[in-house]
Design an enzyme around this catalytic site. Structure first.
Site, PDB file in Angstrom:
ATOM      1  N   ALA A 118       0.778  -1.181   0.018  1.00 50.59           N
ATOM      2  CA  ALA A 118      -0.088   0.120  -0.116  1.00 50.59           C
ATOM      3  C   ALA A 118       0.790   1.177  -0.039  1.00 50.59           C
ATOM      4  O   ALA A 118       1.807   1.460   0.655  1.00 50.59           O
ATOM      5  CB  ALA A 118      -1.037   0.121   1.245  1.00 50.59           C
ATOM      6  N   CYS A 119       0.524   2.115  -0.927  1.00 45.74           N
ATOM      7  CA  CYS A 119       1.364   3.609  -1.069  1.00 45.74           C
ATOM      8  C   CYS A 119       2.691   3.369  -1.125  1.00 45.74           C
ATOM      9  O   CYS A 119       3.145   2.488  -1.963  1.00 45.74           O
ATOM     10  CB  CYS A 119       0.775   4.374   0.458  1.00 45.74           C
ATOM     11  SG  CYS A 119       0.828   6.181  -0.002  1.00 45.74           S
ATOM     12  N   SER A 120       3.463   4.028   0.088  1.00 46.57           N
ATOM     13  CA  SER A 120       5.011   3.873  -0.252  1.00 46.57           C
ATOM     14  C   SER A 120       5.356   2.076  -0.088  1.00 46.57           C
ATOM     15  O   SER A 120       6.608   2.115  -0.580  1.00 46.57           O
ATOM     16  CB  SER A 120       5.830   4.610   0.824  1.00 46.57           C
ATOM     17  OG  SER A 120       5.404   4.246   2.081  1.00 46.57           O
ATOM     18  N   GLY A 176       3.762  -0.058  -1.392  1.00 48.59           N
ATOM     19  CA  GLY A 176       3.481  -0.383  -2.946  1.00 48.59           C
ATOM     20  C   GLY A 176       4.649  -0.130  -3.753  1.00 48.59           C
ATOM     21  O   GLY A 176       5.058  -0.887  -4.531  1.00 48.59           O
TER      22      GLY A 176
END
Length: 569
Positions: free
Chosen positions: A305-307, A309
């Site tokens: 997820a997000c960073s 990811g």
């Protein structure tokens, strides 16, 4: 008068909706730059220079504001409260002549300030900085922030004979001592990691200096062969995906027969400032090796997820380019791989100067403090994340809410200076969009050559990683990509368990070049995207085998029960 059961339920639903909205306004999972003192100083300097060069311009707008005050006093003007502004819901703002005048004068002031700014000769970036500064000023001047012009706070002051203000002063003193002078967003006394947060049963089965690897106990008699590794963001702790049994993505996956592992990052100190992306990738390679040894499988599915990811994508590409086929599929949630200035209100401030200022700051201190980043982002949305708590905690004398997502958001970690610098380079230079522009241990990263299947999720109301920026990844990733758009924001797109009758998502089997075209061809699907993701994962997880009751394996004996050591740091 006592409230009926139906009224109590309605009020609880309104309060929950408000908390959910506040959860979407938090810093969330984005280790970027925020707004620096230099940005604010530049914005003020630009506005001051304009005033010195064109003083009659400001005088004209001051005279215009005076005229608006005269007109509203005479009843010639009426301004409506912007839709969604919860500050002025009390009937006193309409029924009382005094409070109605105060409200109208405040709205007129904001209107005049906007008109003045619109006529300044500023370039796009300077205008956005100036808008930010003026918005902070306007929000701080709101009559709801002050006891004598807040009818709700005054009512409680009278009803409690001043007790609410006394309690509010206690809250203020506590925040001055323990929360760097910022109003507390959550009642932390109601939560404890491992007790009522991060309670899914499991064990730490591998630990190195960077991370702990947690394996979770199966909840079904048979499980899919291929395991799943979840990589959380480095700036937040992993248990956003394991808040409670009802909200836990881990438990959902376990209930559907998946073999679940997660990374729990160590909270680095200034002495570890040299840890960069290469250091984190090396630690993840060791974790992947451990998972394969424990499960007896030669490949895994991975999600981030997000960073987290971004990190999972770089890991997947690094292994692929190194001739290692360990990654079978890649799933990304609210993750932007190719940044563009202007994607969001956060990256709108990403000038080369502001990025270098952020880089120098973390190098000076050795780490980027999550708490410092959180405070900056709070001022990006001060009505919801600062002033609403000033009113609740200090003027009303109430405790902040006991809300698990807000507790998690305040339980931040640090980024080593080098990793922060690496993320800033990704923001500034966009290297993931160009094959070979980013190198990890001398291995060029080529996302076009990353041909494993991919599942991407964006959120329609996500202001931190806007969905159109998440969709851009479909153009730079190779292989088959399924893009899903959840009808929610940054956090709620992640914490999206089945069971919400209002939940839905959009899907489109095609990935056209323009995100507008994708949206035009998308169809609405009822329910949570978690179920769709499970179906997608099930087809990429091999056959079912008997679940083992033992965690770990040869050379990887359980070290301690979940949630482990690092999450408490």
């Amino acid at each position: 008068m006592a409230l009926s059961a139906q009224q109590k339920r309605a009020r609880k639903l309104r309060e929950q909706k408000q908390l959910n909205q506040q959860a979407e306004d938090v810093v969330g999972l984005s280790p970027l730059i925020g707004v620096s003192r230099d940005d604010i100083r530049d914005a003020v300097a630009n506005m001051s220079r304009h005033f010195l060069r064109h003083p009659l311009h400001l005088i004209k707008h001051l005279a215009g504001y005076s005229g608006k005050i005269v007109d509203l006093t005479a009843g010639l003007e009426e301004r409506g409260v912007p839709q969604g502004d919860r500050r002025f819901k009390d009937d006193s703002w309409q029924d009382s002549g005094f409070y109605h005048w105060v409200l109208q004068a405040y709205l007129a002031l904001g209107e005049s300030m906007d008109e003045w700014l619109a006529e300044l000769d500023l370039d796009s970036l300077d205008e956005q900085k100036a808008q930010f500064v003026l918005s902070v000023i306007k929000d701080s001047l709101a009559p709801t922030n002050h006891l004598l012009t807040n009818p709700v706070a005054l009512k409680k002051f009278r009803a409690t004979r001043g007790g609410s203000l006394i309690q509010g002063m206690r809250h203020l003193m506590d925040d001055m001592r323990n929360n760097h002078g910022m109003p507390s967003q959550v009642d932390k006394s109601q939560f404890e990691v491992g007790k009522n947060l991060a309670t899914t049963e499991g064990a730490v089965v591998f630990r190195n200096e960077v991370l702990e690897l947690i394996q979770y106990s199966p909840l079904t008699s048979s499980v899919y062969q291929r395991p799943m590794l979840i990589v959380p963001p480095q700036i937040n702790k992993y248990y956003i995906l394991d808040l409670s049994p009802e909200k836990s993505l881990f438990k959902f996956l376990l209930q559907h027969g998946h073999r679940v592992f997660t990374v729990s990052w160590r909270n680095p100190t200034a002495e570890l400032s040299s840890w960069g992306m290469e250091h984190y990738i090396k630690a993840l390679v060791q974790a992947v090796t451990a998972i394969k040894a424990i499960t007896g499988q030669d490949s895994i599915n991975i999600s981030g997820a997000c960073s987290g990811g971004i990190t999972a994508t770089i890991l997947s590409s690094y292994l692929k380019q190194s001739g290692d086929s360990s990654i079978n599929s890649l799933s990304l949630s609210v993750c932007v791989l190719s940044q563009a200035v202007g994607d969001s209100e956060i990256t709108a401030f990403a000038s080369p100067d502001s990025i270098e200022s952020a880089r120098r700051s973390s190098r000076k201190h050795g780490v980027l403090e999550g708490k410092d980043l959180s405070r900056v982002f709070n001022w990006m949305r001060p009505n919801d994340l600062v002033w609403s708590y000033v009113v609740n905690n200090y003027l009303m004398g109430s405790k902040p809410p006991a809300f698990d997502i807000l507790y998690w958001n305040n339980d931040t970690t640090c980024l080593p200076a080098q990793l922060h610098s690496d993320f800033l380079d990704i923001l500034l230079s966009d290297p993931l969009a160009t094959p070979g522009a980013l190198k990890i241990h001398d291995q060029g990263i080529d996302l076009q050559a990353l041909d494993c299947d991919k599942y991407l999720v964006g959120g329609t109301t996500d202001h931190i990683t806007p969905w159109h920026a998440c969709y851009r990844s479909t153009r730079i990733l190779g292989g088959t990509v399924r893009f899903i758009l959840s009808t929610s924001g940054h956090v709620q797109a992640l914490v999206n368990p089945p069971g919400n009758p209002k939940a839905s998502y959009l899907s489109n089997p095609e990935n056209p070049a323009r995100h507008e075209d994708w949206l035009a061809g998308a169809e609405k699907q009822p329910g949570s995207w978690w179920l769709d993701w499970h179906d997608w994962l099930a087809n990429r997880s091999g056959r079912k085998i008997r679940a083992s009751k033992k965690l770990g394996g040869k050379g990887y004996a359980p070290i301690e029960p979940a949630p482990g050591l690092y999450v408490r740091g």
